[in-house]
Design a protein around this motif. Sequence first.
Motif, PDB file in Angstrom:
ATOM      1  N   TYR A  13      -0.190  -2.137  -0.438  1.00  0.00           N
ATOM      2  CA  TYR A  13       0.751  -3.181  -0.051  1.00  0.00           C
ATOM      3  C   TYR A  13       0.449  -3.654   1.367  1.00  0.00           C
ATOM      4  N   PRO A  14       0.934  -4.832   1.746  1.00  0.00           N
ATOM      5  CA  PRO A  14       0.712  -5.295   3.122  1.00  0.00           C
ATOM      6  C   PRO A  14       1.155  -4.239   4.143  1.00  0.00           C
ATOM      7  N   GLY A  15       0.295  -3.956   5.085  1.00  0.00           N
ATOM      8  CA  GLY A  15       0.600  -2.981   6.128  1.00  0.00           C
ATOM      9  C   GLY A  15       0.446  -1.532   5.721  1.00  0.00           C
ATOM     10  N   ALA A  16      -0.015  -1.259   4.498  1.00  0.00           N
ATOM     11  CA  ALA A  16      -0.083   0.121   3.993  1.00  0.00           C
ATOM     12  C   ALA A  16      -1.464   0.746   4.112  1.00  0.00           C
ATOM     13  N   GLY A  17      -2.363   0.156   4.855  1.00  0.00           N
ATOM     14  CA  GLY A  17      -3.681   0.759   5.028  1.00  0.00           C
ATOM     15  C   GLY A  17      -4.688   0.280   4.000  1.00  0.00           C
ATOM     16  N   ARG A  18      -5.684   1.134   3.736  1.00  0.00           N
ATOM     17  CA  ARG A  18      -6.820   0.776   2.883  1.00  0.00           C
ATOM     18  C   ARG A  18      -6.818   1.573   1.589  1.00  0.00           C
TER      19      ARG A  18
END
Length: 195
Positions: free
Chosen positions: A98-103
Amino acid sequence: MTESAEVAVLFARADSIYKTLPECDVYDIERDARTYDGDLPVVAHPPCRAWGRLRAFAKPRPDERNLGRLAVALVREFGGVLEHPAGSLLWPAQRIPYPGAGRDAWGGWTLAAPQKWWGHKAEKATWFYIVGQEPAGIPDLPIVLGEAAYVVQSRKRHDYRPHITKAEREATPPDLARWLVEVARRCVTDKRRAA
């Protein structure tokens, strides 16, 4: 494939803006993105009606959900960017961060941005799954403040802004198309690096 193609555009509309960009090898419904067997980075616009928040009202073809899964696989293999509505259920189904949740395991990450920034009439909250480029390496974001003049579809009774048409919901603004092509052009995966 055209000789000058640098990016493959998958699941484009028949009247897509991408067809006017010489660096794009475009696959619309007639050309069928399921036949793509190239090695170019991709811009993928898989159908969203089976995955989006309005899916209860949609009547997707039986195979349509799999087009989203294929688009994710191709972005992961060749690098590039996949565009879908914010909140798309394709994200949890394919374990996309999700957006902002890393890779994820492919180095992919998600950018959340409204298409209004690229000239869309409505806000049109969108998620972009990018594989093969760091956040600092993408083209500048054309941030636009303020409220959009139109809405995709409002659930609020007090919001009397006009709704956009179905064609406007599906079309990619020209500035966004050019931005997405540049994102894909900058993407390099291990497979493309080895080639």
